[in-house]
Design a protein around this motif. Structure first.
Motif, PDB file in Angstrom:
ATOM      1  N   CYS A  21       0.810  -1.233   0.000  1.00 11.26           N
ATOM      2  CA  CYS A  21       0.000   0.000   0.000  1.00 11.26           C
ATOM      3  C   CYS A  21       0.837   1.273   0.000  1.00 11.26           C
ATOM      4  CB  CYS A  21      -0.937   0.003   1.203  1.00 11.26           C
ATOM      5  SG  CYS A  21      -0.115   0.288   2.801  1.00 11.26           S
ATOM      6  N   SER A  28      -5.134  -5.408  -5.779  1.00 11.37           N
ATOM      7  CA  SER A  28      -6.505  -5.377  -5.263  1.00 11.37           C
ATOM      8  C   SER A  28      -6.802  -4.048  -4.573  1.00 11.37           C
ATOM      9  CB  SER A  28      -6.738  -6.546  -4.303  1.00 11.37           C
ATOM     10  OG  SER A  28      -6.013  -6.377  -3.101  1.00 11.37           O
ATOM     11  N   ILE A  29      -5.786  -3.473  -3.897  1.00 12.95           N
ATOM     12  CA  ILE A  29      -5.964  -2.163  -3.265  1.00 12.95           C
ATOM     13  C   ILE A  29      -6.208  -1.099  -4.330  1.00 12.95           C
ATOM     14  CG2 ILE A  29      -4.803  -0.350  -1.928  1.00 12.95           C
ATOM     15  CD1 ILE A  29      -3.309  -2.599  -0.429  1.00 12.95           C
ATOM     16  N   GLU A  30      -5.389  -1.142  -5.390  1.00 14.15           N
ATOM     17  CA  GLU A  30      -5.539  -0.156  -6.466  1.00 14.15           C
ATOM     18  C   GLU A  30      -6.892  -0.300  -7.163  1.00 14.15           C
ATOM     19  OE1 GLU A  30      -2.108  -0.964  -8.801  1.00 14.15           O
ATOM     20  OE2 GLU A  30      -0.737   0.200  -7.510  1.00 14.15           O
ATOM     21  N   LYS A  70      -9.617  -1.383  -5.758  1.00 14.71           N
ATOM     22  CA  LYS A  70     -10.624  -0.851  -4.824  1.00 14.71           C
ATOM     23  C   LYS A  70     -10.649   0.674  -4.894  1.00 14.71           C
ATOM     24  CE  LYS A  70     -13.394  -0.987  -1.127  1.00 14.71           C
ATOM     25  NZ  LYS A  70     -13.526   0.432  -0.812  1.00 14.71           N
ATOM     26  N   TYR A  71      -9.481   1.326  -4.898  1.00 12.56           N
ATOM     27  CA  TYR A  71      -9.412   2.786  -4.999  1.00 12.56           C
ATOM     28  C   TYR A  71     -10.051   3.265  -6.297  1.00 12.56           C
ATOM     29  CZ  TYR A  71      -6.223   3.250  -1.008  1.00 12.56           C
ATOM     30  OH  TYR A  71      -5.661   3.243   0.243  1.00 12.56           O
ATOM     31  N   ALA A 111     -12.357   1.798  -8.096  1.00 17.17           N
ATOM     32  CA  ALA A 111     -13.811   1.627  -8.020  1.00 17.17           C
ATOM     33  C   ALA A 111     -14.436   2.718  -7.152  1.00 17.17           C
ATOM     34  CB  ALA A 111     -14.147   0.243  -7.457  1.00 17.17           C
ATOM     35  N   ASP A 112     -13.770   3.070  -6.043  1.00 15.32           N
ATOM     36  CA  ASP A 112     -14.277   4.132  -5.174  1.00 15.32           C
ATOM     37  C   ASP A 112     -14.294   5.471  -5.897  1.00 15.32           C
ATOM     38  OD1 ASP A 112     -14.621   2.305  -3.164  1.00 15.32           O
ATOM     39  OD2 ASP A 112     -12.815   2.877  -2.048  1.00 15.32           O
TER      40      ASP A 112
END
Length: 354
Positions: A262, A325-327, A329-330, A332-333
């Motif tokens: 992250c 997966s973090i990227e 999620k960001y 999509a947000d």
């Protein structure tokens, strides 16, 4: 009333009344059932531990405990009796741990997915090995703990759950079936896991590894490869010398001590308190991280949150996969936020009213 505040003298008085009345009358008088988990041993005789502990309260605390006021297990009756100096013994043996089932399943696989008899030399050898595993305390074992008969029965529990078995399966557990499915899906990998567990127990390496704090989260943190290899994995991650070498190698190359998943930097957020701090994660899967020495390239630097998320459940993502997966999620947000903030036009109202 202070539950568990019972003395040796009060326990002996309860035992004396038990002897005088007999088991059934004693249990009926005080409203207890026969012990299902533990018995207390005194002068070679066994007594229902919960009933003895509950009745002992009447001499130390003014009245006996009712059966619904406490448990007969390790948290209450068994612990109180042991604290007073009495021997407490398990009535039945503990459930099989994943590591134990892995070893049994490997043996069944080697035997062509057929169960083995108690007289088989391989069953007798496995029985001895299982008794060395550091999972179950002596007080939780009875005289039949993982004996050849029990091991042979477990091999049939596994064999009769095989998809090609035509008869009626024996009474195995859900964990037997889960481990069997892992062997069928990844035979070479799981056989190597069994080999590493066996090798580590025989050498004494895995027996010497104490449980880690993460084991309290066993449901989520248990890896398919079992707890013993997980302990070795954590021991390598927490090696202070390896961690220092990994950090030094990153700094020497001009890198920063930031999370590889992250990007979190402890010094940037916490200042001097966070300077030089980062956690190490052993990237190699447990079944591959065998006897060899850990290389610095096997380690990744992670923040505490990402480290825990990787270990949360198997299969573990790599730091790169977690970063992806973090990227995602960001992204999509951001798309959701942009859709909410987008000015609504007249066409939107028309479309909504259709």
């Amino acid at each position: 009333m202070r539950r568990g505040a019972i003395t040796q003298g009060a326990i002996l008085r309860a035992i004396a009344e038990y002897d005088q009345l007999g088991r059934d009358e004693f249990l009926a008088k005080y409203g207890f059932e026969r012990a299902r988990s533990y018995v207390v041993v005194h002068e070679g005789r066994e007594y229902d531990s919960k009933a003895i502990a509950g009745v002992a309260h009447q001499w130390d605390q003014g009245r006996p405990l009712r059966a619904d006021e406490f448990s007969g297990g390790k948290e209450h009756a068994a612990a109180w009796l042991k604290r007073a100096g009495f021997q407490v013994k398990a009535v039945k043996n503990p459930d099989w741990a994943r590591d134990e089932i892995i070893l049994a399943c490997a043996l069944v696989r080697e035997n062509g997915w057929k169960g083995l008899d108690a007289q088989d030399a391989r069953v007798i050898e496995l029985s001895g090995l299982l008794q060395l595993l550091p999972f179950h305390a002596e007080a939780e074992r009875n005289e039949k703990f993982r004996n050849p008969n029990g091991v042979a029965r477990k091999t049939f529990d596994i064999a009769t759950r095989h998809p090609e078995y035509q008869g009626k399966p024996t009474n195995g557990s859900a964990l037997d079936l889960a481990v069997l499915k892992q062997f069928l899906a990844r035979p070479a990998e799981m056989s190597e896991v069994a080999h590493l567990i066996r090798q580590g127990v025989v050498s004494g390496e895995l027996q010497a590894l104490a449980p880690t704090a993460d084991e309290e989260f066993d449901d989520e943190y248990s890896a398919p490869e079992g707890r013993l290899l997980m302990r070795r994995h954590h021991a390598r991650e927490r090696s202070k010398s390896l961690r220092k070498k990994k950090i030094a190698s990153v700094l020497q190359r001009g890198g920063r001590l930031e999370c590889q998943a992250c990007g979190f930097d402890f010094e940037t957020v916490y200042g001097d308190r966070g300077a030089g701090y980062i956690e190490c994660h052993h990237v190699l899967p447990l079944h591959m991280a065998g006897e060899g020495r850990t290389r610095l390239s096997d380690l990744a630097l992670l923040c505490a949150n990402c480290h825990r998320m990787i270990h949360r459940r198997a299969p573990w993502p790599t730091p790169g996969e977690l970063r992806a997966s973090i990227e995602a999620k960001y992204a999509a947000d951001r798309r959701a936020a942009a859709a909410i903030a987008r000015p609504r036009g007249a066409g939107d109202d028309v479309a909504r009213n259709r």
